[in-house]
Scaffold this active site. Structure first.
Site, PDB file in Angstrom:
ATOM      1  N   HIS A 174      31.561  44.606  32.040  1.00  0.00           N
ATOM      2  CA  HIS A 174      32.259  45.235  33.164  1.00  0.00           C
ATOM      3  C   HIS A 174      33.581  44.216  33.662  1.00  0.00           C
ATOM      4  O   HIS A 174      32.979  42.868  33.251  1.00  0.00           O
ATOM      5  CB  HIS A 174      31.210  45.234  34.362  1.00  0.00           C
TER       6      HIS A 174
ATOM      7  N   GLU B  31      37.381  51.844  32.455  1.00  0.00           N
ATOM      8  CA  GLU B  31      37.524  51.519  33.688  1.00  0.00           C
ATOM      9  C   GLU B  31      38.803  50.477  33.921  1.00  0.00           C
ATOM     10  O   GLU B  31      38.751  49.422  33.698  1.00  0.00           O
ATOM     11  CB  GLU B  31      36.306  50.651  34.355  1.00  0.00           C
TER      12      GLU B  31
ATOM     13  N   SER C 108      37.069  54.054  41.121  1.00  0.00           N
ATOM     14  CA  SER C 108      37.103  54.735  42.198  1.00  0.00           C
ATOM     15  C   SER C 108      36.696  56.139  42.182  1.00  0.00           C
ATOM     16  O   SER C 108      37.518  57.052  42.773  1.00  0.00           O
ATOM     17  CB  SER C 108      38.497  54.568  42.907  1.00  0.00           C
TER      18      SER C 108
END
Length: 315
Positions: free
Chosen positions: A155, A225, A271
């Site tokens: 991440h 992401e 988001s």
């Protein structure tokens, strides 16, 4: 993602078109012949026609089940998590979706003991090997012992806040897989990297680190992401997300295998919420979502899970 209609006329012949705005650009040349069009169009361009008969189908480039993960990050208390688990347990979730949540480590046991078996549990990180004198770390064996089946690795907050590099993340992924955990393998570019046209290069480097380390891809889900969209309220447009997902699948096909490219699920994070998930889910190469803040709201998380219904397109 640029879409070309099957009704392109001769006026489009030899037209040059650039695409992937904000990424590395590529040029398409459209021939006079329709056969030539299908042969020569860039592999990252998908052709669509609206002339077919109407029937409901699932439009996914990946062959796996739609996948939605909720990353709770460093949020929650015993009481707020009790409420969140209760909301998820009482929600109606589409059956044809793999659903996973990743609570903070200290609440994994609480969640495991109260969450419906319909939802699997992931850890948010793991060590590169067996446990031992590694203060603050958690091993894959311990994650298994708690009953988790997945782990989130790579991440952007681990990369850019904690300082983990590609090779280190690849080692984590390889060890987690060796202990029979599924890996949600995150990739994504910074805003300055996107603006410099380096989106593909960054994602490819991150993918290569996984590919160099892992023995196989059977239990890997890739989460794209874009860092500039995580927790900022900004979200990649459906076209922006789709074009990167297509590029990731193409990279897998060329550098791992066509089979892996076909069956590996590529999900989007950044988001994602109840308002934008349906439009994103309509994209052919978006096989699900990794959700941050919206996963802390049970009803909204259920809406995102159920956006799989947007995959039923007119085809």
């Amino acid at each position: 993602m640029a879409v070309v209609s099957s009704s392109l006329g001769a006026a489009a012949a030899t037209q040059l078109s650039t695409h992937f705005s904000g990424l590395r650009k590529s040029v398409l040349r459209l021939d006079n012949s329709s056969d030539s069009l299908f042969q020569n169009v860039d592999s990252q361009l998908r052709l669509a026609s609206s002339d077919n008969a109407c029937r409901g189908v699932f439009m996914m480039a990946g062959s796996g089940k739609f996948f939605v993960g909720g990353n709770w990050k460093c949020n929650g208390t015993k009481e707020s998590i009790r409420k969140l688990v209760s909301d998820i347990n009482t929600a109606t979730l589409e059956s044809d979706v793999d659903v996973v949540v990743a609570p903070p480590f200290v609440y994994i046991d609480q969640v495991k003991n109260t969450l419906s078996d319909r939802v699997e549990i992931a850890a948010q990180n793991c060590w590169t090997g067996k446990g031992g004198a590694f203060t603050g770390e958690i091993s894959a064996e311990q994650i298994n012992d708690l009953g988790c089946t997945w782990v989130v690795l790579g991440h952007s907050e681990r990369r850019h806040v904690i300082g983990e590099d590609n090779e280190f993340i690849g080692k984590k992924a390889a060890y987690a897989l060796s202990q029979n955990l599924g890996v949600i393998a995150c990739i994504g570019e910074l805003l300055e990297e996107r603006e410099a046209g380096k989106t593909f290069d960054v994602c490819y480097q991150q993918l290569k680190a996984y590919a160099d380390a892992v023995p196989d891809w059977d239990k890997i889900v890739i989460a794209y992401e874009p860092v500039w969209a995580i927790g900022t309220g900004k979200v990649a447009t459906p076209d922006q997300a789709q074009e990167v997902h297509v590029a990731v699948r193409d990279w897998l096909s060329k550098n791992v295998s066509a089979e892996v490219a076909s069956k590996t699920r590529i999900i989007y994070g950044g988001s994602v919420n109840g308002s934008n998930c349906a439009e994103l889910a309509k994209q052919e190469d978006i096989d699900g979502f990794l959700v941050g803040g919206a996963s802390l709201k049970g009803p909204e998380f259920a809406t995102i899970v159920n956006s799989v219904t947007s995959k039923k397109v007119m085809a």
